[in-house]
Write a protein that holds these residues in place. Structure first.
Motif, PDB file in Angstrom:
ATOM      1  N   GLU A   1     -70.159   3.575  61.246  1.00 46.93           N
ATOM      2  CA  GLU A   1     -68.715   3.772  61.286  1.00 46.93           C
ATOM      3  C   GLU A   1     -68.066   3.655  59.911  1.00 46.93           C
ATOM      4  O   GLU A   1     -67.070   4.323  59.620  1.00 46.93           O
ATOM      5  CB  GLU A   1     -68.074   2.752  62.247  1.00 46.93           C
ATOM      6  N   SER A   2     -68.623   2.814  59.055  1.00 50.80           N
ATOM      7  CA  SER A   2     -68.023   2.582  57.733  1.00 50.80           C
ATOM      8  C   SER A   2     -68.675   3.396  56.628  1.00 50.80           C
ATOM      9  O   SER A   2     -68.321   3.235  55.457  1.00 50.80           O
ATOM     10  CB  SER A   2     -68.132   1.094  57.370  1.00 50.80           C
ATOM     11  N   ASN A   3     -69.643   4.263  57.000  1.00 49.41           N
ATOM     12  CA  ASN A   3     -70.434   4.987  56.003  1.00 49.41           C
ATOM     13  C   ASN A   3     -71.034   4.000  55.004  1.00 49.41           C
ATOM     14  O   ASN A   3     -70.923   4.147  53.809  1.00 49.41           O
ATOM     15  CB  ASN A   3     -69.583   6.034  55.277  1.00 49.41           C
ATOM     16  N   TRP A   4     -71.644   2.975  55.567  1.00 51.58           N
ATOM     17  CA  TRP A   4     -72.304   1.949  54.762  1.00 51.58           C
ATOM     18  C   TRP A   4     -71.307   1.254  53.818  1.00 51.58           C
ATOM     19  O   TRP A   4     -71.573   1.053  52.648  1.00 51.58           O
ATOM     20  CB  TRP A   4     -73.479   2.530  53.985  1.00 51.58           C
ATOM     21  N   ASP A   5     -70.158   0.897  54.384  1.00 55.15           N
ATOM     22  CA  ASP A   5     -69.102   0.201  53.644  1.00 55.15           C
ATOM     23  C   ASP A   5     -68.611   1.032  52.463  1.00 55.15           C
ATOM     24  O   ASP A   5     -68.203   0.512  51.430  1.00 55.15           O
ATOM     25  CB  ASP A   5     -69.596  -1.167  53.144  1.00 55.15           C
ATOM     26  N   ASN A   6     -68.647   2.349  52.649  1.00 52.13           N
ATOM     27  CA  ASN A   6     -68.231   3.247  51.579  1.00 52.13           C
ATOM     28  C   ASN A   6     -66.965   4.015  51.938  1.00 52.13           C
ATOM     29  O   ASN A   6     -66.471   4.809  51.139  1.00 52.13           O
ATOM     30  CB  ASN A   6     -69.355   4.241  51.267  1.00 52.13           C
ATOM     31  N   SER A   7     -66.430   3.789  53.136  1.00 58.71           N
ATOM     32  CA  SER A   7     -65.187   4.455  53.528  1.00 58.71           C
ATOM     33  C   SER A   7     -63.994   3.655  53.012  1.00 58.71           C
ATOM     34  O   SER A   7     -64.097   2.453  52.742  1.00 58.71           O
ATOM     35  CB  SER A   7     -65.103   4.570  55.057  1.00 58.71           C
ATOM     36  N   LYS A   8     -62.872   4.315  52.905  1.00 61.67           N
ATOM     37  CA  LYS A   8     -61.648   3.641  52.457  1.00 61.67           C
ATOM     38  C   LYS A   8     -61.242   2.573  53.456  1.00 61.67           C
ATOM     39  O   LYS A   8     -60.835   1.461  53.079  1.00 61.67           O
ATOM     40  CB  LYS A   8     -60.530   4.668  52.287  1.00 61.67           C
ATOM     41  N   LEU A   9     -61.356   2.884  54.749  1.00 64.25           N
ATOM     42  CA  LEU A   9     -60.970   1.949  55.798  1.00 64.25           C
ATOM     43  C   LEU A   9     -61.802   0.669  55.725  1.00 64.25           C
ATOM     44  O   LEU A   9     -61.290  -0.438  55.955  1.00 64.25           O
ATOM     45  CB  LEU A   9     -61.153   2.609  57.163  1.00 64.25           C
ATOM     46  N   SER A  10     -63.064   0.822  55.386  1.00 59.14           N
ATOM     47  CA  SER A  10     -63.954  -0.333  55.305  1.00 59.14           C
ATOM     48  C   SER A  10     -63.792  -1.093  53.990  1.00 59.14           C
ATOM     49  O   SER A  10     -63.537  -2.298  53.975  1.00 59.14           O
ATOM     50  CB  SER A  10     -65.402   0.112  55.459  1.00 59.14           C
ATOM     51  N   SER A  11     -63.949  -0.397  52.880  1.00 60.36           N
ATOM     52  CA  SER A  11     -63.963  -1.055  51.576  1.00 60.36           C
ATOM     53  C   SER A  11     -62.614  -1.648  51.180  1.00 60.36           C
ATOM     54  O   SER A  11     -62.544  -2.655  50.471  1.00 60.36           O
ATOM     55  CB  SER A  11     -64.424  -0.060  50.501  1.00 60.36           C
ATOM     56  N   LYS A  12     -61.518  -1.036  51.662  1.00 63.50           N
ATOM     57  CA  LYS A  12     -60.185  -1.517  51.278  1.00 63.50           C
ATOM     58  C   LYS A  12     -59.527  -2.373  52.357  1.00 63.50           C
ATOM     59  O   LYS A  12     -58.787  -3.312  52.041  1.00 63.50           O
ATOM     60  CB  LYS A  12     -59.279  -0.327  50.949  1.00 63.50           C
ATOM     61  N   TYR A  13     -59.835  -2.065  53.641  1.00 60.96           N
ATOM     62  CA  TYR A  13     -59.131  -2.757  54.728  1.00 60.96           C
ATOM     63  C   TYR A  13     -60.066  -3.563  55.628  1.00 60.96           C
ATOM     64  O   TYR A  13     -59.648  -4.069  56.660  1.00 60.96           O
ATOM     65  CB  TYR A  13     -58.352  -1.736  55.565  1.00 60.96           C
ATOM     66  N   ASN A  14     -61.322  -3.705  55.257  1.00 58.88           N
ATOM     67  CA  ASN A  14     -62.297  -4.539  55.976  1.00 58.88           C
ATOM     68  C   ASN A  14     -62.512  -4.126  57.426  1.00 58.88           C
ATOM     69  O   ASN A  14     -62.959  -4.936  58.246  1.00 58.88           O
ATOM     70  CB  ASN A  14     -61.878  -6.020  55.938  1.00 58.88           C
ATOM     71  N   ASN A  15     -62.215  -2.879  57.753  1.00 60.72           N
ATOM     72  CA  ASN A  15     -62.388  -2.391  59.122  1.00 60.72           C
ATOM     73  C   ASN A  15     -63.711  -1.637  59.203  1.00 60.72           C
ATOM     74  O   ASN A  15     -63.800  -0.469  58.859  1.00 60.72           O
ATOM     75  CB  ASN A  15     -61.215  -1.484  59.515  1.00 60.72           C
ATOM     76  N   PHE A  16     -64.763  -2.338  59.683  1.00 60.95           N
ATOM     77  CA  PHE A  16     -66.096  -1.745  59.740  1.00 60.95           C
ATOM     78  C   PHE A  16     -66.264  -0.739  60.873  1.00 60.95           C
ATOM     79  O   PHE A  16     -67.109   0.153  60.788  1.00 60.95           O
ATOM     80  CB  PHE A  16     -67.149  -2.842  59.933  1.00 60.95           C
ATOM     81  N   TYR A  17     -65.490  -0.882  61.950  1.00 63.39           N
ATOM     82  CA  TYR A  17     -65.792  -0.137  63.174  1.00 63.39           C
ATOM     83  C   TYR A  17     -64.754   0.921  63.533  1.00 63.39           C
ATOM     84  O   TYR A  17     -64.791   1.476  64.634  1.00 63.39           O
ATOM     85  CB  TYR A  17     -65.940  -1.121  64.339  1.00 63.39           C
ATOM     86  N   GLY A  18     -63.859   1.215  62.646  1.00 67.74           N
ATOM     87  CA  GLY A  18     -62.851   2.229  62.940  1.00 67.74           C
ATOM     88  C   GLY A  18     -61.940   1.835  64.089  1.00 67.74           C
ATOM     89  O   GLY A  18     -61.508   2.689  64.866  1.00 67.74           O
ATOM     90  N   VAL A  19     -61.637   0.547  64.204  1.00 68.38           N
ATOM     91  CA  VAL A  19     -60.810   0.045  65.301  1.00 68.38           C
ATOM     92  C   VAL A  19     -59.358   0.488  65.106  1.00 68.38           C
ATOM     93  O   VAL A  19     -58.760   0.268  64.042  1.00 68.38           O
ATOM     94  CB  VAL A  19     -60.885  -1.496  65.376  1.00 68.38           C
ATOM     95  N   LYS A  20     -58.792   1.105  66.132  1.00 65.44           N
ATOM     96  CA  LYS A  20     -57.393   1.543  66.101  1.00 65.44           C
ATOM     97  C   LYS A  20     -56.484   0.446  66.666  1.00 65.44           C
ATOM     98  O   LYS A  20     -56.950  -0.464  67.368  1.00 65.44           O
ATOM     99  CB  LYS A  20     -57.228   2.830  66.900  1.00 65.44           C
ATOM    100  N   THR A  21     -55.208   0.546  66.373  1.00 66.51           N
ATOM    101  CA  THR A  21     -54.254  -0.450  66.850  1.00 66.51           C
ATOM    102  C   THR A  21     -52.870   0.184  67.019  1.00 66.51           C
ATOM    103  O   THR A  21     -52.588   1.224  66.412  1.00 66.51           O
ATOM    104  CB  THR A  21     -54.158  -1.638  65.869  1.00 66.51           C
TER     105      THR A  21
END
Length: 442
Positions: free
Chosen positions: A321-341
């Motif tokens: 989900e995070s492209n190995w912690d290489n996505s913006k959502l993961s690396s900048k916002y600590n969201n590993f699983y693409g969780v929506k809110t």
């Protein structure tokens, strides 16, 4: 009084007498006449100096000839390293000039000099060069690289005569045909048979145990040994039989994979599983992904004990989900699983583009995603979501919780509508098996 003529005669006689005295006198280094005219040993002293000077001059001339000949004979278009037959992935952006292409090739360590490539391209027709992603080798000459780039990114590698290649995604038949084309005395069918030969497999396993670890348990039905061949070029000029060809493939692959064996053994990973990644992305990306696994695995195991979610599933989903912690959502916002809110509180969410699958087709949409203060918070909420379900269906992921192994759990994630990608189960299973993540479930 002496006449002028008599004085002149006396001067001549005096000079002759002095000359005779100098020639017969012992050598005196302080006597200026010895230095100017020599006497007895004078010429003998200057002789060796003249010979040494002559020899130095000759040596300098010879050196000039040698270096001049070397400069003339050196092929500036020669391969950077004929012995390095690995492929390097090179991306040429759209709109790149021939000079920029040459600079990229030099930076990627495929050629010796980008300026020379530029001049060669200009002489051959730089407009023929095409942008795209190429797999190039330091064993290719500059002419071959130009030809390959002129043919386009979908073209086959252009290699020196007698060199065969294996690339990611080739079928056994395609590999066999390509290799047989380089060794005319061997047929493609002979090569396919050799890749399945049990006696040869045993022989090669004894020679290359690290490379072929797990080969005897392989379930591959066709070309068993091909799974252990690293995607690269191979020098087949000395190979005369199908078995000799296979041994060249394995010997070269073993040499290429040497830097990885210690890590693979320590993590229980099979060689074939990482070959494609290393070949396409390089050692640095392999190490980065492994470091990501090692960072989150201990916490995934903690969550497994508390919530019953298999650690392999938590890790695999985070990586995917995070492209190995290489996505913006993961690396900048600590969201590993693409969780929506739905939380619009500043700092608690962010709106980003995402890919959703509608009727099996990808679509780019915008969505609001949760922001976490740490990656551990992200992993914890992911586990709680699987356990508690959602407001309209608290038991939505019960099949995931009841799964006893990673394959069943991966299938349940799709069946229970965690993901919309029809390939989601296969992606997770492949990721878990490639990195041997199931070891964290024990």
């Amino acid at each position: 009084m002496e006449s002028r003529k008599e004085r002149h005669q006396h001067e001549i006689q005096a000079a002759e007498a002095l000359d005779a005295a100098q020639n017969n006198a012992p050598y005196d280094p302080k006597n200026p006449f010895n230095e100017a005219f020599g006497n007895g040993r004078g010429p003998k002293k200057r002789g060796p100096f003249k010979r040494i000077l002559t020899m130095l001059v000759i040596a300098l001339v010879l050196l000039g000839v040698v270096f001049g000949a070397k400069a003339l004979l050196t092929d500036k278009y020669a391969a950077l390293n004929p012995k390095d037959t690995t492929f390097i992935t090179v991306k040429i952006p759209e709109g790149s000039t021939a000079l920029q292409m040459g600079q990229t090739l030099e930076k990627k360590k495929v050629i010796t000099n980008g300026q020379v490539f530029y001049k060669y391209a200009m002489s051959q027709g730089a407009e023929k060069l095409q942008a795209g992603t190429y797999h190039l080798s330091p064993s290719q000459t500059m002419q071959l690289i130009f030809n390959q780039m002129a043919a386009g990114p979908t073209s086959e590698p252009q290699l020196p005569k007698g060199y065969g290649y294996v690339t990611v995604g080739q079928t056994p038949d395609q590999v066999a045909v390509n290799l047989a084309d380089q060794v005319k005395s061997v047929s493609a069918q002979d090569i396919l048979s050799a890749l399945n030969d049990k006696q040869l497999i045993d022989q090669m396993y004894k020679k290359y145990p690290d490379l072929l670890r797990g080969v005897k348990q392989s379930s591959t039905k066709q070309a068993v040994l091909l799974d252990y061949v690293y995607p690269q070029a191979f020098d087949l000029r000395q190979a005369k039989t199908a078995k000799a060809i296979v041994e060249v493939l394995l010997q070269t692959s073993d040499k290429t994979m040497q830097p990885y064996y210690k890590t693979l053994r320590a993590n229980g990973m099979a060689t074939p599983n990482v070959m494609a990644l290393v070949a396409t992305s390089g050692k640095a990306e392999f190490e980065r992904r492994l470091a990501f696994i090692q960072k989150i695995a201990p916490y995934a195991q903690e969550l497994a004990k508390k919530y019953g979610i298999l650690a392999s599933i938590s890790i695999a989903q985070a990586a995917h989900e995070s492209n190995w912690d290489n996505s913006k959502l993961s690396s900048k916002y600590n969201n590993f699983y693409g969780v929506k809110t739905q939380d619009t509180t500043p700092g608690n969410s962010v709106v980003l583009d995402t890919t959703e699958y509608v009727d099996g087709k990808p679509q780019t949409q915008q969505a609001r995603f949760a922001v976490y203060s740490s990656w551990k918070d992200s992993m914890k909420e992911h586990a709680e979501t699987l356990v508690n379900g959602n407001t309209w269906n608290p038991t939505q992921f019960k099949d995931v919780l009841n799964a006893k192994d990673y394959k069943s759990a991966a299938k349940a994630l799709y069946d229970d509508h965690y993901a919309t990608d029809v390939n989601y189960t296969k992606l997770l299973v492949n990721l878990i098996e490639t990195w041997h993540l199931q070891r964290y479930d024990q």
